[in-house]
Design a protein around this motif. Structure first.
Motif, PDB file in Angstrom:
ATOM      1  N   PHE A 110      11.579   4.584  -4.091  1.00 25.19           N
ATOM      2  CA  PHE A 110      10.161   4.767  -3.828  1.00 25.19           C
ATOM      3  C   PHE A 110       9.622   3.663  -2.902  1.00 25.19           C
ATOM      4  O   PHE A 110       8.917   3.931  -1.924  1.00 25.19           O
ATOM      5  N   ALA A 111       9.987   2.430  -3.196  1.00 29.67           N
ATOM      6  CA  ALA A 111       9.479   1.309  -2.401  1.00 29.67           C
ATOM      7  C   ALA A 111       9.929   1.436  -0.948  1.00 29.67           C
ATOM      8  O   ALA A 111       9.152   1.214  -0.015  1.00 29.67           O
ATOM      9  N   ARG A 112      11.182   1.863  -0.758  1.00 28.94           N
ATOM     10  CA  ARG A 112      11.673   2.032   0.606  1.00 28.94           C
ATOM     11  C   ARG A 112      10.984   3.187   1.300  1.00 28.94           C
ATOM     12  O   ARG A 112      10.703   3.135   2.491  1.00 28.94           O
ATOM     13  N   ALA A 113      10.752   4.233   0.531  1.00 32.50           N
ATOM     14  CA  ALA A 113      10.045   5.389   1.094  1.00 32.50           C
ATOM     15  C   ALA A 113       8.676   4.963   1.618  1.00 32.50           C
ATOM     16  O   ALA A 113       8.272   5.332   2.716  1.00 32.50           O
ATOM     17  N   ILE A 114       7.981   4.158   0.826  1.00 30.59           N
ATOM     18  CA  ILE A 114       6.652   3.702   1.236  1.00 30.59           C
ATOM     19  C   ILE A 114       6.767   2.783   2.453  1.00 30.59           C
ATOM     20  O   ILE A 114       6.050   2.926   3.434  1.00 30.59           O
ATOM     21  N   ALA A 115       7.704   1.835   2.382  1.00 31.74           N
ATOM     22  CA  ALA A 115       7.812   0.850   3.458  1.00 31.74           C
ATOM     23  C   ALA A 115       8.188   1.517   4.770  1.00 31.74           C
ATOM     24  O   ALA A 115       7.517   1.321   5.796  1.00 31.74           O
ATOM     25  N   SER A 116       9.237   2.327   4.758  1.00 27.16           N
ATOM     26  CA  SER A 116       9.656   2.900   6.041  1.00 27.16           C
ATOM     27  C   SER A 116       8.778   4.097   6.408  1.00 27.16           C
ATOM     28  O   SER A 116       8.553   4.362   7.587  1.00 27.16           O
ATOM     29  N   PHE A 122       5.777  16.961  19.141  1.00 22.52           N
ATOM     30  CA  PHE A 122       6.485  17.613  18.038  1.00 22.52           C
ATOM     31  C   PHE A 122       5.596  17.400  16.824  1.00 22.52           C
ATOM     32  O   PHE A 122       4.698  16.562  16.862  1.00 22.52           O
ATOM     33  N   PRO A 123       5.804  18.157  15.748  1.00 25.25           N
ATOM     34  CA  PRO A 123       4.961  17.941  14.571  1.00 25.25           C
ATOM     35  C   PRO A 123       5.172  16.524  14.031  1.00 25.25           C
ATOM     36  O   PRO A 123       6.261  16.186  13.582  1.00 25.25           O
ATOM     37  N   ARG A 124       4.143  15.724  14.112  1.00 24.20           N
ATOM     38  CA  ARG A 124       4.304  14.295  13.783  1.00 24.20           C
ATOM     39  C   ARG A 124       4.632  14.054  12.319  1.00 24.20           C
ATOM     40  O   ARG A 124       5.135  12.998  11.964  1.00 24.20           O
ATOM     41  N   MET A 125       4.313  15.032  11.463  1.00 24.03           N
ATOM     42  CA  MET A 125       4.564  14.848  10.046  1.00 24.03           C
ATOM     43  C   MET A 125       6.044  14.667   9.761  1.00 24.03           C
ATOM     44  O   MET A 125       6.437  14.176   8.713  1.00 24.03           O
ATOM     45  N   ILE A 126       6.860  15.085  10.733  1.00 22.06           N
ATOM     46  CA  ILE A 126       8.294  14.897  10.585  1.00 22.06           C
ATOM     47  C   ILE A 126       8.645  13.429  10.412  1.00 22.06           C
ATOM     48  O   ILE A 126       9.565  13.086   9.685  1.00 22.06           O
ATOM     49  N   LEU A 127       7.871  12.562  11.043  1.00 25.49           N
ATOM     50  CA  LEU A 127       8.236  11.143  11.013  1.00 25.49           C
ATOM     51  C   LEU A 127       8.151  10.549   9.604  1.00 25.49           C
ATOM     52  O   LEU A 127       9.148  10.012   9.113  1.00 25.49           O
ATOM     53  N   PRO A 128       6.990  10.608   8.924  1.00 27.93           N
ATOM     54  CA  PRO A 128       6.986  10.074   7.555  1.00 27.93           C
ATOM     55  C   PRO A 128       7.935  10.832   6.636  1.00 27.93           C
ATOM     56  O   PRO A 128       8.600  10.213   5.793  1.00 27.93           O
ATOM     57  N   LEU A 129       8.041  12.137   6.818  1.00 26.21           N
ATOM     58  CA  LEU A 129       8.908  12.911   5.931  1.00 26.21           C
ATOM     59  C   LEU A 129      10.370  12.505   6.088  1.00 26.21           C
ATOM     60  O   LEU A 129      11.081  12.285   5.099  1.00 26.21           O
ATOM     61  N   SER A 130      10.816  12.365   7.333  1.00 27.94           N
ATOM     62  CA  SER A 130      12.220  12.002   7.533  1.00 27.94           C
ATOM     63  C   SER A 130      12.486  10.582   7.043  1.00 27.94           C
ATOM     64  O   SER A 130      13.567  10.297   6.526  1.00 27.94           O
ATOM     65  N   ALA A 131      11.493   9.709   7.179  1.00 28.97           N
ATOM     66  CA  ALA A 131      11.681   8.336   6.692  1.00 28.97           C
ATOM     67  C   ALA A 131      11.892   8.331   5.185  1.00 28.97           C
ATOM     68  O   ALA A 131      12.699   7.563   4.661  1.00 28.97           O
ATOM     69  N   ALA A 145       9.733  12.030  -7.065  1.00 28.80           N
ATOM     70  CA  ALA A 145       9.566  10.735  -6.401  1.00 28.80           C
ATOM     71  C   ALA A 145       9.484  10.914  -4.897  1.00 28.80           C
ATOM     72  O   ALA A 145       8.708  10.244  -4.203  1.00 28.80           O
ATOM     73  N   THR A 146      10.295  11.846  -4.357  1.00 28.59           N
ATOM     74  CA  THR A 146      10.252  12.118  -2.924  1.00 28.59           C
ATOM     75  C   THR A 146       8.883  12.652  -2.518  1.00 28.59           C
ATOM     76  O   THR A 146       8.308  12.225  -1.512  1.00 28.59           O
ATOM     77  N   MET A 147       8.371  13.571  -3.320  1.00 29.49           N
ATOM     78  CA  MET A 147       7.088  14.171  -2.983  1.00 29.49           C
ATOM     79  C   MET A 147       5.957  13.156  -3.020  1.00 29.49           C
ATOM     80  O   MET A 147       5.123  13.099  -2.119  1.00 29.49           O
ATOM     81  N   ILE A 148       5.936  12.343  -4.056  1.00 27.94           N
ATOM     82  CA  ILE A 148       4.850  11.370  -4.146  1.00 27.94           C
ATOM     83  C   ILE A 148       5.001  10.300  -3.055  1.00 27.94           C
ATOM     84  O   ILE A 148       4.029   9.834  -2.473  1.00 27.94           O
ATOM     85  N   GLY A 149       6.268   9.972  -2.732  1.00 24.61           N
ATOM     86  CA  GLY A 149       6.505   9.039  -1.638  1.00 24.61           C
ATOM     87  C   GLY A 149       5.989   9.597  -0.317  1.00 24.61           C
ATOM     88  O   GLY A 149       5.374   8.882   0.478  1.00 24.61           O
ATOM     89  N   PHE A 150       6.216  10.878  -0.099  1.00 30.64           N
ATOM     90  CA  PHE A 150       5.742  11.524   1.134  1.00 30.64           C
ATOM     91  C   PHE A 150       4.219  11.548   1.171  1.00 30.64           C
ATOM     92  O   PHE A 150       3.602  11.277   2.210  1.00 30.64           O
ATOM     93  N   ALA A 151       3.611  11.854   0.005  1.00 23.45           N
ATOM     94  CA  ALA A 151       2.142  11.907  -0.031  1.00 23.45           C
ATOM     95  C   ALA A 151       1.547  10.553   0.336  1.00 23.45           C
ATOM     96  O   ALA A 151       0.604  10.469   1.138  1.00 23.45           O
ATOM     97  N   PHE A 152       2.106   9.481  -0.227  1.00 21.03           N
ATOM     98  CA  PHE A 152       1.630   8.143   0.128  1.00 21.03           C
ATOM     99  C   PHE A 152       1.863   7.856   1.607  1.00 21.03           C
ATOM    100  O   PHE A 152       1.015   7.303   2.307  1.00 21.03           O
ATOM    101  N   SER A 153       3.059   8.251   2.099  1.00 17.96           N
ATOM    102  CA  SER A 153       3.412   7.940   3.488  1.00 17.96           C
ATOM    103  C   SER A 153       2.512   8.651   4.485  1.00 17.96           C
ATOM    104  O   SER A 153       2.257   8.138   5.570  1.00 17.96           O
ATOM    105  N   LEU A 154       2.051   9.845   4.109  1.00 21.67           N
ATOM    106  CA  LEU A 154       1.133  10.554   5.000  1.00 21.67           C
ATOM    107  C   LEU A 154      -0.099   9.700   5.265  1.00 21.67           C
ATOM    108  O   LEU A 154      -0.510   9.484   6.403  1.00 21.67           O
TER     109      LEU A 154
END
Lengths: 317, 417
Positions: free
Chosen positions: A135-141, A158-167, A207-216
């Motif tokens: 989770f911490a890495r998901a948030i950081a990257s 390109f759809p920019r949402m790809i960037l946080p999602l792929s990270a 955890a992936t989903m919540i990490g993505f939500a924060f990253s957005l």
């Protein structure tokens, strides 16, 4: 906002007349001739419309789904680049949680003698740590993903949402390696996983989903206000100690348990630990319900925020 | 009409320019915006693109020309959906690929092979398409031996070639290209030009932003000239528009300088009055001239005090300020020198045909008393005029376009026997 102007002005002041090209006129003939292809007009006749601002409900989620190949490539690049030029390479995915476990076991298990729900402390801490670190890495990257790819954002669409999602997704490989390390460590202490292990992917997905939500939220804000980048490491550090990673939730005095309930990572760390080690405390339903509510709120607001900032991103980054 | 590829309607892009705001102001901005007030006061506005409309049909190769800051790059960025317009709209019919730089999406740590897929997908190809054209791309870039080497070990030339190779094999109906031809060595540029022609033949639509009028003339069948964010000219007479563009402004093209006599120094021994450049027919040069005719420079000076050491002439500079030569009326044997007595004198000198290359040049008036003192030294820029050579390089069908090199003399060849 000035980068754009610089770009326009910075256009090379090339001399006219193409003096630098010593191109004999017969030059084109030396290129291997290629059969002329028929004009490539797709039958569906795709039409893209470019306007000043699209309405809030056109969030680009469908586009994101269509661009799965791009998502794959970005995720793969993130993974591939991560350990290149490191002598141990992917070995660090094994070593780094083990080293943390060693430190935490010494400080909190031995010196502070924190209880561990009857489990060997190293197993207890590692089983929580891998989920937290994911989770911490998901948030950081994730929060850094827009900035890190600014050079691509200003050059191609390109759809920019790809960037946080792929990270966020890129961390899954590390997680898989970490789980194997954990299972081996458990074996060392004479424990094996049971059927509850099947729950692990569920908690990981959450955890992936919540990490993505924060990253957005964080990636978009970080692109406009670099302050976010300074705050995140501090918050993450505090956050870890507010999550039952190195101590069991039962250790928290009754007056403070609301804090754990409020923390979306509590049920996830507990859940992942319980899936591997059924002797540990399972996540309580109230915590999971809170998590669901928090996710929906964060995700929807995150998508709208991201979409809004996306419209001005290339001008402001 | 159904064969429209791009339709732009009243595209406008506005930027705020001005200094970065003070800390306290930024904070108060933040709060006032949080309250919903749209109150950002300071900052000038700058329209990078101002009400630009056009329609481009499928298969057209359009050159976008214009000076720095005319809005060319902004237009391409809007059409490639990197930035959004402030107002107006555009429609793109068909798949679009934009090449605003060479090597978009390359990562130095990844190998050539990995980067081909990486960049290709980011630029809009599918992996199956890339796999199908992979060998072609590799061959075009000429990097077969280094496919599995991280590209950070590549030379910059190799990276550029690889980047263009990926770009050149994009399968899109509309291509937006920004000056990618300005990179790479001559041999590679040649191949790029060939590739661009192929693209044109294949019936795809290309928007090509360039500073090189030569490339625009050879490649494009339509030109759009942007000036200060607006469309200044748009049409299929590419040659006419490019020539018009090059002869714009009073700065270049009109090779005439006439002194406003009041400001001249009363102490000076010699005062330059006028400087003009004439073509063969005796007209002042007002636009780019072909290289096939001699040009005649007229220097009109007022000699206030005759002096045997007086040398009057000019320096010839390229656009970059490199001096090509200096010439004085005293360069030949003394018996051939034009005599300079008191009064207004007109001196003439010839710039040989077929010597200079295509490009812009500056003629600067210089004057000295030989071995004693400068009256107008090179770089002082007492008076100067500019002109431009364009075309007419040679009668040879093999030499239609400008080559490298500062000069482009036509020199004859013979063989033995």
């Amino acid at each position: 906002m000035l980068t754009e102007l610089d770009q326009v002005r910075g256009d090379a002041d090339e001399s006219l007349g193409g003096k630098s090209q010593a191109v004999p006129a017969q030059g084109a003939g030396s290129v291997a001739p290629e059969p002329a292809r028929a004009p490539h007009v797709s039958p569906a006749h795709r039409v893209a419309r470019i306007v000043a601002a699209s309405p809030w409900y056109e969030t680009g989620l469908t586009e994101l789904v269509r661009a799965y190949e791009l998502l794959f490539v970005f995720t793969w690049r993130q993974i591939g680049v991560q350990y290149k030029q490191a002598f141990l390479g992917i070995g660090w995915a094994v070593l780094s949680p083990l080293l943390s476990t060693l430190v935490f076991t010494f400080v909190f298990g031995n010196l502070a003698a924190i209880p561990s729900e009857g489990l060997p402390y190293p197993v207890f801490v590692l089983s929580g740590l891998i989920t937290w670190q994911f989770f911490a890495r998901a948030i950081a990257s994730g929060s850094n993903s827009i900035l890190a790819n600014a050079h691509i954002i200003t050059k191609v669409y390109f759809p920019r949402m790809i960037l946080p999602l792929s990270a966020v997704l890129a961390g899954l490989v590390d997680y898989a390696v970490n789980v194997v390390v954990l299972l081996l460590l458990m074996l060392f202490y004479g424990r094996t996983a049971s059927l509850e292990l099947l729950w692990l992917p569920v908690f990981l997905a959450l955890a992936t989903m919540i990490g993505f939500a924060f990253s957005l939220w964080l990636s978009a804000l970080n692109a406009l206000y670099r302050d976010i980048g300074f705050v995140i490491p501090i918050v993450l550090q505090a956050w870890m100690f507010l999550t039952p990673v190195i101590y069991p939730a039962g250790l928290v005095p009754a007056g403070w348990t609301w804090l754990l309930h409020f923390n979306p990572m509590t049920p996830l760390v507990q859940g992942a630990r319980w899936a591997v080690l059924p002797d540990a405390t399972p996540p309580d339903l109230f915590g999971l319900a809170m998590l669901a509510g928090e996710f929906v709120l964060l995700f929807l607001s995150g998508i709208v925020t991201f979409h809004k900032i996306d419209a001005i991103l290339a001008d402001r980054i | 009409m159904n064969d429209i590829a791009i339709r732009a309607s009243a595209l406008t892009k506005q930027y705020r320019i001005g200094a970065r705001r003070q800390y306290a102001q930024r904070l108060s901005d933040l709060f006032s915006r949080a309250r919903g007030a749209r109150g950002r006061t300071a900052g000038d506005k700058f329209r990078a693109l101002d009400d630009v409309s056009f329609e481009i049909a499928h298969g057209e190769i359009v050159g976008i020309i214009g000076g720095n800051g005319a809005g060319k790059s902004t237009l391409l960025k809007i059409l490639s959906r990197v930035v959004r317009p402030s107002s107006g709209s555009a429609e793109l019919h068909g798949r679009l690929a934009s090449l605003l730089e060479v090597g978009t999406g390359f990562h130095p740590e990844l190998t050539g092979r990995e980067n081909i897929f990486m960049s290709g997908v980011i630029l809009g190809m599918t992996r199956t398409e890339i796999a199908r054209r992979f060998d072609e791309i590799v061959a075009f870039a000429g990097i077969e031996r280094f496919l599995d080497t991280p590209i950070k070990w590549y030379s910059s030339g190799m990276q550029t070639r690889l980047g263009f190779a990926v770009a050149a094999h994009l399968e899109a109906e509309i291509l937006l290209i920004d000056e990618v031809l300005a990179v790479g060595d001559a041999e590679f540029q040649k191949r790029c030009l060939g590739k661009m022609r192929e693209v044109a033949v294949a019936g795809r639509t290309v928007l090509f932003v360039s500073h090189s009028m030569g490339s625009v003339q050879t490649l494009c069948n339509r030109a759009i000239w942007l000036e200060n964010g607006r469309v200044r000219a748009d049409g299929s007479d590419v040659r006419h528009i490019t020539l018009e563009y090059m002869s714009r402004g009073a700065d270049y093209g009109v090779a005439e300088w006439i002194s406003d006599s009041k400001s001249s120094n009363k102490e000076a021994l010699v005062v330059p009055r006028a400087m003009r450049l004439f073509d063969r027919r005796g007209h002042v040069v007002k636009r780019p001239v072909p290289n096939e005719g001699e040009l005649t420079l007229e220097l009109q000076v007022e000699v206030r005090e005759a002096d045997p050491a007086l040398s009057i002439g000019y320096g010839l500079y390229t656009e970059d300020g490199q001096a090509l030569w200096y010439s004085y009326q005293t360069d030949e044997a003394p018996d051939r020198w034009p005599r300079l007595e008191r009064g207004v004198v007109r001196l003439y000198s010839t710039l040989p045909a077929r010597l200079l290359n295509e490009g812009r040049y500056r003629l600067e008036y210089i004057c000295c008393l030989h071995k004693r003192m400068w009256l107008a030294e090179p770089g002082a820029n007492v008076a100067s005029i500019c002109f431009e050579i364009q075309g007419g390089l040679s009668e040879s069908p093999f030499w239609m376009q400008a080559r490298g090199g500062v000069l482009a003399p036509v020199i004859s060849w013979r063989r033995d026997r």
